[in-house]
Design a protein around this motif. Structure first.
Motif, mmCIF file in Angstrom:
data_model
loop_
_atom_site.group_PDB
_atom_site.id
_atom_site.type_symbol
_atom_site.label_atom_id
_atom_site.label_comp_id
_atom_site.label_asym_id
_atom_site.label_seq_id
_atom_site.Cartn_x
_atom_site.Cartn_y
_atom_site.Cartn_z
ATOM 1 N N LEU A 175 -2.329 10.617 3.550
ATOM 2 C CA LEU A 175 -3.059 11.842 3.214
ATOM 3 C C LEU A 175 -4.459 11.838 3.825
ATOM 4 O O LEU A 175 -4.897 12.824 4.396
ATOM 5 N N PRO A 180 0.837 -1.217 0.000
ATOM 6 C CA PRO A 180 0.000 0.000 0.000
ATOM 7 C C PRO A 180 0.861 1.253 0.000
ATOM 8 O O PRO A 180 1.907 1.307 0.627
ATOM 9 N N ASN A 181 0.412 2.245 -0.698
ATOM 10 C CA ASN A 181 1.113 3.520 -0.813
ATOM 11 C C ASN A 181 0.810 4.367 0.416
ATOM 12 O O ASN A 181 -0.294 4.835 0.615
ATOM 13 N N ARG A 182 1.841 4.547 1.218
ATOM 14 C CA ARG A 182 1.603 5.248 2.462
ATOM 15 C C ARG A 182 1.487 6.763 2.248
ATOM 16 O O ARG A 182 1.023 7.482 3.132
ATOM 17 N N LEU A 183 1.954 7.220 1.112
ATOM 18 C CA LEU A 183 1.767 8.646 0.825
ATOM 19 C C LEU A 183 0.271 8.895 0.711
ATOM 20 O O LEU A 183 -0.267 9.866 1.239
ATOM 21 N N ALA A 184 -0.388 7.994 0.014
ATOM 22 C CA ALA A 184 -1.820 8.160 -0.198
ATOM 23 C C ALA A 184 -2.610 7.946 1.090
ATOM 24 O O ALA A 184 -3.457 8.764 1.450
#
Lengths: 340, 340
Positions: free
Chosen positions: A55, A48-52
């Motif tokens: 947010l 999973p994209n932790r940037l997303a």
DNA sequence: GCCAGTTGCGTTACCGATACCACAAATGCA
DNA sequence: TGCATTTGTGGTATCGGTAACGCAACTGGC
């Protein structure tokens, strides 16, 4: 190129939301679907994209640890303790090494802010770190100071008892008969250096030994080379000191080097003590008498304080934890050790 | 709580887009507006959210460095070199310390992926790191291996010349008259350990000394305590070795400890050599003869390789850089040093 | 058999920044 | 003066997730 939640979703034939639920262990997913989604995740190597996610949720479940020098065994252990405690609490640690450079420290603090860490542990460069730390308070990011306090900052703090520790070390030397005791220290903008100098003075005063400014050498930063030079200067005095107190484990390396350069044997020709274990090196000769601090505990406790804040279990006021140091007598001070 | 681009924009009375342009130094902003925006940024303590910008651009301008032990002086220097080079190129470094634990290594690799780093430098735990690294390739994230190769992985690699280095060390011992030379090594799933054992064997073979399996002790992981025990075992042999080759700077600590426990003096009673500088400790007695590797250069070159990939300046094939090691003769091997 | 509650999943909007396009005003050049 | 270009700025969609809500299908108690 990077695998996304949609890739997983379309492979399984469900909506991204369902995949998200599986990732976050939501109960509202059938076992069958859950299995298929997990299979696809493993097969695609989806992470999973932790940037997303960072947010939308307002947390990254990560925090930064900023230290001046990871190579210093003291800080290495602090970091290990912090990592350990963070890991157990499901947090991740991002480690930043400032090399005692203010510029770099500011850069890393901005970075951590930029990466939206939930909090920080900071062993600040010096009192001059103040403006950087203000950035944290202004953005409402909690942090805990480690090892060093910063003038004018009233935040959570975990520190050693430098005053008393230094006093004990010097008293120990005095007890061994030394009267001419020198100190190698660093900038007094670093709280630990300030405190240790104070402890040194207190010990002298208690023994009614005059404080001689020429016996205290301050190097701009803590570095074996500078400490070596400082020691050489001390050894060039008309009346040389018989004992030396190094402000920490790094400075003492330079002291030992200088002694060797002058063919002085420790402790026969000069006694040496310092703050902090020298780790691996303390197993080598000269076996150093040190004031040992529970470095790993610094890290675990600081992490605990931070986690408390993050969880909102806040003692509203600042908390200051002072960890005691232990006098470890080895050979470098010249004490006669009982045969073990 | 956190200051956002909109806060800055509304304070100045412009659109977020204009603020974004100021942050990114776009030329299409009037000097007047730029000044006012910069003022507001400073006043509010605004730090751009990299989670958000990382989402839209496809880069975070950060990369991860994963090492088994930051406390090991070798890796400390590798990290320093990498940080230095990255910093100069406008990249930021996120440091991860696996403590030689595969579980943790996997966790950190996933984390770095999750944080969308642009690439990684990895000193892998062992050949068993392979599955974790596959995650990287599957997500198209470039990485460079440092110090250790990983079986079955054909990626960019910066390593030392362990075979030749070990051979030279052992040849040096043989040249000093030793025939019964023991080795303390670690799991042969670590490429450097494998290579150094090979170099050890080659040196023996060239001197027509029989390879004796009982003189090679393998510890499960590299740790002073384990190395100490291993050394004690060797010293308990009916016919004890006259010289000892430690696989690295950490193992040698245990060797020195064991010697001391048995009241053996180095090098009078037993000669000792090892791979890698022991940093601070090498300034202490016993002054170790070592095979010194340019650790910092490992970091800078690996970073360079990574930056090349990121910039698309790709030599399509993998690149392998082998850095030579230097024999540094001190006292622990028993060589007579010329008076300096 | 009816209605309330639960289960399993999808839709929509949004986190904070930026790419891309649009566009008015200023400028340049003939 | 007229038209092309440049300059400075704003609007909209989007990155990859998730919160909040919606809603069918199923469950169960009477």
């Amino acid at each position: 190129m990077r695998v996304t939640i949609r890739d997983v979703a379309s492979k399984v034939g469900v909506s991204p939301m369902t995949v998200s639920r599986v990732i976050n262990a939501s109960p509202r997913v059938s076992d069958e679907t859950r299995r298929r989604v997990q299979g696809a995740i493993a097969e695609l190597g989806y992470v999973p994209n932790r940037l997303a996610s960072g947010l939308t949720r307002r947390t990254t479940r990560a925090f930064g640890v900023i230290v001046p020098d990871v190579g210093n065994p003291f800080f290495t252990l602090v970091v290990r303790g912090a990592e350990e405690a963070a890991w157990r609490a499901g947090y991740h640690v991002i480690l930043c090494n400032t090399q005692a450079d203010l510029e770099r420290e500011r850069g890393y603090i901005e970075d951590m802010l930029a990466f939206q860490v939930d909090g920080l542990l900071v062993a600040a460069v010096s009192d001059q770190s103040q403006p950087h730390l203000k950035l944290l308070t202004r953005n409402g990011v909690p942090f805990v100071l480690i090892d060093r306090s910063v003038a004018g900052f009233k935040t959570d703090l975990v520190q050693g008892d430098s005053v008393s520790g230094a006093r004990q070390l010097v008293q120990h030397l005095i007890g061994l008969g030394h009267r001419r005791i020198a100190m190698i220290t660093e900038s007094d903008e670093v709280s630990t250096a300030r405190d240790r100098l104070q402890g040194y003075r207190e010990a002298l005063e208690a023994a009614e030994i005059a404080f001689l400014p020429e016996l205290v050498v301050e190097t701009s930063t803590v570095d074996p080379r500078l400490a070596c030079q400082a020691t050489l200067d001390l050894l060039d005095l008309a009346e040389t000191p018989t004992a030396l107190f190094a402000v920490n484990n790094i400075a003492v390396i330079g002291v030992a080097e200088a002694a060797r350069a002058r063919s002085l044997e420790i402790p026969r020709d000069i006694a040496v003590v310092c703050f902090d274990e020298v780790d691996y090196a303390s197993r080598f000769h000269p076996f150093l008498t040190v004031m040992s601090q529970p470095a790993e505990t610094f890290g675990t406790i600081a992490t605990q304080l931070l986690l408390d804040r993050l969880a909102g279990r806040v003692a509203e006021r600042r908390r200051v934890v002072v960890l005691p140091a232990d006098l470890v007598v080895r050979e470098s001070c010249g004490a006669q050790l009982p045969v073990s």
